[in-house]
Design a protein around this motif. Structure first.
Motif, mmCIF file in Angstrom:
data_model
loop_
_atom_site.group_PDB
_atom_site.id
_atom_site.type_symbol
_atom_site.label_atom_id
_atom_site.label_comp_id
_atom_site.label_asym_id
_atom_site.label_seq_id
_atom_site.Cartn_x
_atom_site.Cartn_y
_atom_site.Cartn_z
ATOM 1 N N LYS A 438 0.827 -1.208 0.000
ATOM 2 C CA LYS A 438 0.000 0.000 0.000
ATOM 3 C C LYS A 438 0.860 1.256 0.000
ATOM 4 N N TYR A 439 1.831 1.276 0.906
ATOM 5 C CA TYR A 439 2.629 2.492 1.067
ATOM 6 C C TYR A 439 3.460 2.782 -0.179
ATOM 7 N N ALA A 440 3.989 1.731 -0.790
ATOM 8 C CA ALA A 440 4.811 1.938 -1.991
ATOM 9 C C ALA A 440 3.974 2.612 -3.071
ATOM 10 N N SER A 448 2.417 9.494 -11.870
ATOM 11 C CA SER A 448 3.508 8.810 -12.554
ATOM 12 C C SER A 448 3.401 7.287 -12.399
ATOM 13 N N SER A 449 4.019 6.599 -13.330
ATOM 14 C CA SER A 449 4.105 5.145 -13.223
ATOM 15 C C SER A 449 5.188 4.830 -12.192
ATOM 16 N N TYR A 450 5.120 3.676 -11.562
ATOM 17 C CA TYR A 450 6.204 3.333 -10.638
ATOM 18 C C TYR A 450 6.589 1.869 -10.778
ATOM 19 N N ALA A 451 7.824 1.589 -10.402
ATOM 20 C CA ALA A 451 8.327 0.233 -10.538
ATOM 21 C C ALA A 451 8.057 -0.528 -9.244
ATOM 22 N N LYS A 456 12.558 -2.883 -2.418
ATOM 23 C CA LYS A 456 12.460 -1.476 -2.019
ATOM 24 C C LYS A 456 11.316 -1.251 -1.048
ATOM 25 N N MET A 457 10.160 -1.852 -1.334
ATOM 26 C CA MET A 457 9.010 -1.546 -0.481
ATOM 27 C C MET A 457 9.145 -2.156 0.900
ATOM 28 N N LEU A 458 9.967 -3.234 1.019
ATOM 29 C CA LEU A 458 10.118 -3.882 2.319
ATOM 30 C C LEU A 458 11.353 -3.399 3.080
ATOM 31 N N ALA A 459 12.100 -2.457 2.492
ATOM 32 C CA ALA A 459 13.320 -1.981 3.143
ATOM 33 C C ALA A 459 12.977 -1.252 4.444
ATOM 34 N N LEU A 460 13.843 -1.444 5.438
ATOM 35 C CA LEU A 460 13.618 -0.796 6.729
ATOM 36 C C LEU A 460 14.070 0.657 6.717
ATOM 37 N N THR A 464 9.397 4.114 3.384
ATOM 38 C CA THR A 464 8.694 2.840 3.200
ATOM 39 C C THR A 464 7.774 2.566 4.394
ATOM 40 N N ALA A 465 6.845 1.631 4.212
ATOM 41 C CA ALA A 465 5.974 1.258 5.318
ATOM 42 C C ALA A 465 6.768 0.692 6.500
#
Ligand code: ARG
Length: 584
Positions: A438-440, A448-451, A456-460, A464-465
């Motif tokens: 969700k946060y990513a 914009s489009s995002y990858a 990346k989304m799980l990085a501490l 990020t969330a």
């Protein structure tokens, strides 16, 4: 700090009249946040914009305004800088009072709007018999967050799922199933949605290549539309199956929606055409009924038509949206209708809105707005694909995020030599995994489009969330170590000395401005930015100011700041559809 801004505006307006006479009543003070904290909190640039009208040097205008300004209770004496900027610094006592009030309120001092609106958020809206794809995931996440913010601000929000449950696809699907898997049309458990999608693809293929099949499918649509009981039953069954699959995703993501699919508007479609005839906008063009659009031309430069009834009498996506507009304004009494779809549908909405406007169906006080978003790409910048090259299924995508988050958690627990219960691990892994997805999505400028990158989304670290959830959990652990009831701290103890404390406090008080901006601009990434800044400001404060080991009143005062930060994080994340964790 909406309260401060409102009070400053009022004081300026009075000062304009006092200094220059009633003609200046209603002048905009051009208030902006100060460019640098050392100049204060706000800056009024009005003297520069008035110089021409009044024919006086801006600095003179600025000093006349300052002499007439009655804001002693709110600000330190204003100063004039450069060519005539008026710098305003809020009084420390005022700020401390505001923070106390927000700490004591369960809404963190944020008021509901004075005039609540009836707002429809049309989001998620997948298509029956097709798999929900990442585009629908974006719509679901963004739409939910927008709805949450509007609800929190006190608006009356109707969350509508405009599912694609009508149209030619059912004709082909029912015809095909009747031939190859008739049980699927009478027994709800005969096939699962994955099969349904495969059947749909096969049916589509036959439709495109086999004229007999095409004709049978057309007949089937006619049967369905005329209410033939057997066709209806088959249709109902297919819808129910899809619905159950969609619901699993909604439950997982904690999404509430009222389903009102395209079929709901079916009986209203002839009225749309009739009403357009009345407005004289409707034109017949090679057998089809259409409205010629303003500002949309084909490649020869001629106006493009919006077709509302095809030459075979059938209606389309646009007709349904026109009917929906009439219903939402006429029956639902909506003041604002927000459509959350991919940017690819921008023209569709611009065209439909234009026709509705020209037909006179949109009262001046009603706003229709399309909230477009970009694509979800793979890490290679191309269309998101699974390793085998297929479009990933939404539930696989979410399970993978949860699984990876579980692995990360296991590794962290091993490094920290911690043992936790399976319930704890399950809960944390699921919350972190889903929040990360969700946060990513929400932290990007939605246009914009995002990858899509699990790593990346799980990085501490970073925006990020997991980072935000960790910031919250860390403050909770400070609270546990302090062994006091944080909600019952004595707020008269609040007193600040370090700059980092002031920066944090001022940032905390800005949440109301941010939420107001989101309600207008419908950009949830602004909330992510705000929360990310908040956690950075908290870290700066925590690095510089001892909390647990400080003597009172510092200790209590700093715990108050920490607790308000934690509650602000929890509220902000909740408005993004993310539940916080006390420990992780
Ligand atoms: N079902 C559509 C799709 O999958 C989205 C519907 C959006 N809402 C609307 N009122 N048109 O693209």
């Amino acid at each position: 700090m909406k309260d401060a801004i409102a009070r400053l505006r009022l004081a300026f307006e009075t000062a304009f009249v006092t200094a220059f006479g009633p003609e200046l009543a209603g002048t905009d003070p051009v208030l902006v946040p100060a460019s640098n904290p050392k100049f204060g909190d706000y800056q009024a640039n009005v003297a520069l914009s008035l110089a021409k009208t009044l024919g006086q040097p801006p600095r003179d205008i600025a000093s006349a305004i300052v002499s007439a300004l009655a804001i002693d209770d709110l600000c330190d004496p204003p100063t004039i800088a450069g060519p005539g900027f008026i710098n305003l610094t809020l009084k420390a006592d005022y700020l401390l009072d505001q923070l106390r009030a927000s700490h004591q309120s369960d809404r963190l001092g944020i008021q509901t709007v004075a005039h609540p609106q009836r707002i429809i958020v049309d989001f998620s809206s997948p298509n029956i018999a097709k798999e929900m794809h990442v585009g629908h995931l974006r719509s679901t996440i963004i739409g939910d967050s927008i709805a949450r913010v509007l609800e929190f601000l006190g608006h009356d929000v109707l969350r509508l799922n405009h599912v694609g449950d009508w149209g030619t696809q059912f004709g082909m699907l029912i015809t095909h199933l009747r031939q190859v898997a008739p049980a699927a049309l009478t027994n709800p458990d005969a096939i699962d949605i994955g099969d349904l999608v495969a059947f749909y693809q096969k049916a589509k293929q036959r439709f495109d290549n086999d004229d007999d099949f095409k004709e049978q499918s057309r007949q089937e649509v006619v049967c369905l539309q005329s209410g033939d009981p057997e066709s209806r039953r088959a249709w109902q069954l297919l819808c129910d199956q899809s619905r159950r699959e969609f619901q699993k995703i909604y439950d997982l993501l904690d999404i509430r929606l009222t389903e009102r699919g395209e079929s709901f508007y079916n009986p209203m479609l002839p009225e749309v055409v009739a009403a357009l005839v009345e407005t004289q906008l409707l034109v017949e063009d090679s057998g089809a009924c259409c409205v010629f659009l303003e500002g949309f031309v084909n490649k020869d430069g001629n106006p493009l038509p919006l077709i509302v009834q095809k030459s075979d009498g059938g209606y389309n996506y646009a007709t349904t949206d026109l009917a929906a507009i009439r219903y939402r304004i006429g029956t639902d009494q909506a003041d604002r209708v927000i459509y959350v779809t991919d940017a690819g549908q921008a023209n569709h909405f611009a065209q439909v809105f234009q026709v509705a406007r020209r037909a006179g169906w949109i009262p001046d006080n009603v706003e229709l707005v399309h909230v477009p978003f970009g694509l979800v790409l793979g890490e290679d910048g191309k269309k998101l694909k699974t390793r085998s090259g297929d479009t990933p299924k939404l539930k696989d995508l979410l399970s993978e995020a949860i699984e990876r988050s579980r692995t990360d958690l296991h590794n962290r627990l091993t490094t920290e030599e911690r043992t936790e219960s399976p319930e704890f691990i399950g809960h944390v892994a699921t919350t972190v995994g889903l929040s990360a997805v969700k946060y990513a999505d929400l932290s990007q400028n939605r246009i914009s489009s995002y990858a899509f990158s699990y790593d990346k989304m799980l990085a501490l670290q970073g925006n990020t969330a997991p980072y935000m959830l960790y910031a919250y959990a860390r403050i909770q652990s400070i609270g546990r170590k302090a062994a006091v009831n944080l909600s019952q701290l004595d707020s008269t103890q609040l007193h600040l000395s370090d700059d980092s404390e002031w920066m944090l406090l001022k940032h905390l008080l800005r949440l109301d401005e941010v939420l107001e901006a989101i309600a207008t601009e419908l950009m949830p990434n602004r909330l992510c930015e705000y929360l990310f800044d908040l956690s950075k400001k908290f870290n700066q404060f925590y690095d510089r100011c001892p909390v647990l080991n400080a003597p009172d009143p510092d200790r209590t005062s700093r715990l108050l700041l920490a607790d308000t930060t934690a509650r602000t994080l929890a509220l902000g994340l909740n408005l993004l559809g993310i539940q916080v964790l006390d420990r992780m």
